[in-house]
Design an enzyme around this catalytic site. Structure first.
Site, PDB file in Angstrom:
ATOM      1  N   SER A  46      -9.296   2.673   3.786  1.00  0.00           N
ATOM      2  CA  SER A  46      -8.413   3.318   2.851  1.00  0.00           C
ATOM      3  C   SER A  46      -7.621   2.347   1.974  1.00  0.00           C
ATOM      4  CB  SER A  46      -7.427   4.211   3.620  1.00  0.00           C
ATOM      5  OG  SER A  46      -6.565   3.444   4.450  1.00  0.00           O
ATOM      6  N   SER A  54      -9.654   0.509   7.959  1.00  0.00           N
ATOM      7  CA  SER A  54      -9.153   0.537   6.589  1.00  0.00           C
ATOM      8  C   SER A  54      -8.707  -0.790   6.008  1.00  0.00           C
ATOM      9  CB  SER A  54      -8.000   1.539   6.471  1.00  0.00           C
ATOM     10  OG  SER A  54      -8.481   2.844   6.655  1.00  0.00           O
ATOM     11  N   LYS A 109       0.839  -1.204   0.000  1.00  0.00           N
ATOM     12  CA  LYS A 109       0.000   0.000   0.000  1.00  0.00           C
ATOM     13  C   LYS A 109       0.874   1.255   0.000  1.00  0.00           C
ATOM     14  CE  LYS A 109      -3.751   1.995   2.830  1.00  0.00           C
ATOM     15  NZ  LYS A 109      -4.561   1.747   4.049  1.00  0.00           N
TER      16      LYS A 109
END
Length: 469
Positions: free
Chosen positions: A157, A181, A82
């Site tokens: 997220s 997230s 990520k």
């Protein structure tokens, strides 16, 4: 509501080196010599490029893909990191247009832990600015789209990671969770998303400096055994002696559990009909499997939502104040409207900071009391089903946007504040077949129990995948 005929699904499953394998299955095929790590990386890269023009999930590619050490439970499995976590040689952009990211000089501590599992890194996935939003959307750029319905949010997220895994482009991808997230995009995209206990994986340098560490790293996956294998591999690299050892969890337990369940959030936000139905049906399945299920209340301070929002705003304020450590040209005026609104919220309430921190730290006492006599708590992941793109976009005026976010993300933050593990499982569906996530939470260090019940539910009814629609 979108019908099956109207919505567009996207997936990359095909007859190639990856096939229908999850990460554990692909790693086994590589060890047996049925496919090579190079073939897996090549075919995964092709799958990613096939879906990327529709999903917009990739921030930057590693060219060429970077192979893992050749050992570990996931040796040769292609994956992504990520883009809020440093990977040496690749820029870390945090989803923000407020600065120009520069290539990282070294791996983050978690990146080293993730690489120790043997994964081959293909690149980095997109996230909303600084991970603040539960939907991976941007001002002036394409959103990350959900492979089950490209008109829907992929969550946030860790939306880029979830979109790629759900679409079959890679078996697993890195995700992290500071308020939901990992679990939110898992729920949106029909995946398994386990947020570990605080301290289960190596903490980031940034988290250690915060007055309250709410962030845990992990993965999103399509199978329970992949999430179990990740934690086992992570523990081989580094284990926190303050938590019970976990090892490799390989299936359900014979132990019968006492499970509390709730349909509305501890802060009073009601869930919608499809979400309530998914939780209620899961409770019935648990009883059929021999577990005892009973309603439970999770008492929280009535100021919890405002306190969490203030702390969230504090993080935005902190980023705005220290942004030049990310890039010399950092300009907080270029942060998106959500980040700006959160910062303004904090500046209005900054005098409350000591009380906010005191109350948030005390939340663990009430949470622990609610678990007396229980092994797990069952609840929704989110208060309503996956919204359409734009509902949570950063161009929505801040007062309306934060109201929508708080009416959506009403269940996940408590586990971040308290430090307890929780897992989102794809156990429900809307009338038109979109995934609905169901969440289990446990005491600190109880990942084994979470995984065992997840294995049992997966065996009882295999999870749907997007190619089945």
């Amino acid at each position: 509501m979108t019908t099956f005929e109207e919505r567009t699904t996207v997936h990359a499953f095909r007859d190639d080196a990856l096939g229908d394998h999850d990460a554990v299955g692909l790693a086994a095929a590589i060890r047996r010599g049925q496919v090579s790590a190079a073939e897996a990386a090549r075919d995964a890269a092709e799958r990613v490029r096939t879906v990327e023009e529709r999903l917009h999930a990739v921030q930057v590619y590693a060219e060429p893909p970077v192979p893992g050490p050749g050992t570990g439970l996931f040796a040769g499995v292609p994956s992504f990191v990520k883009d809020n976590t440093d990977y040496r040689g690749l820029p870390t952009g945090h989803g923000s247009a407020a600065f120009t990211p520069r290539p990282a000089r070294r791996h983050a501590a978690f990146t080293r832990q993730f690489l120790s599992s043997g994964v081959t890194v293909l690149g980095k996935t997109r996230l909303p600015e600084f991970g603040f939003s539960p939907s991976t959307e941007y001002e002036g750029a394409e959103p990350v789209r959900n492979p089950w319905d490209t008109g829907r949010s992929a969550g946030g997220s860790s939306g880029g990671s979830a979109a790629l895994v759900a679409a079959g482009a890679v078996p697993i991808a890195h995700a992290n969770d500071g308020g939901g997230s990992i679990r939110i995009p898992a729920a949106c995209c029909g995946l398994v998303g386990l947020k570990p206990s605080r301290g289960r994986v190596v903490p980031s340098a940034q988290s250690r400096r915060l007055p309250l560490d709410i962030v845990s790293d992990g993965i999103v996956s399509r199978s329970v055994r992949d999430s179990a294998a990740f934690l086992a591999a992570a523990e081989t690299h580094w284990r926190n002696p303050e938590l019970p050892p976990l090892g490799l969890v390989e299936g359900p337990s014979d132990r019968r559990l006492r499970v509390g369940f709730l349909l509305d959030s501890p802060t009073g936000v009601p869930s919608d009909d499809a979400t309530r139905a998914a939780v209620t049906e899961t409770a019935a399945r648990l009883e059929r499997l021999g577990h005892a299920v009973e309603p439970v209340e999770i008492p929280v301070d009535p100021r919890f939502t405002d306190d969490f929002l203030t702390y969230w705003g504090f993080l935005s304020f902190l980023l705005g104040a220290t942004g030049r450590t990310l890039g010399a040209d950092f300009d907080r005026r270029r942060m998106d409207a959500l980040s700006q609104g959160l910062r303004a919220t904090y500046l209005e309430n900054w005098r409350r900071t000591p009380g906010v921190l005191r109350r948030l730290r005390r939340a663990r006492e009430a949470y622990a009391a609610a678990f007396r006599g229980l092994d797990l708590v069952l609840s929704p992941v989110l208060a309503h089903t996956t919204p359409r793109i734009g509902h949570l976009g950063p161009d929505v005026p801040y007062p309306a946007l934060i109201e929508r976010i708080l009416a959506y993300v009403a269940f996940t933050p408590i586990d971040n504040v308290v430090g307890t593990p929780s897992i989102s499982l794809p156990l429900g569906a809307t009338e038109d077949g979109l995934p609905v996530g169901v969440m289990f939470a446990g005491r600190p260090g109880s990942e084994r129990t979470l995984l065992e019940v997840a294995f049992a539910l997966e065996a009882d009814r295999p999870f749907r995948r997007v190619q089945d629609v």
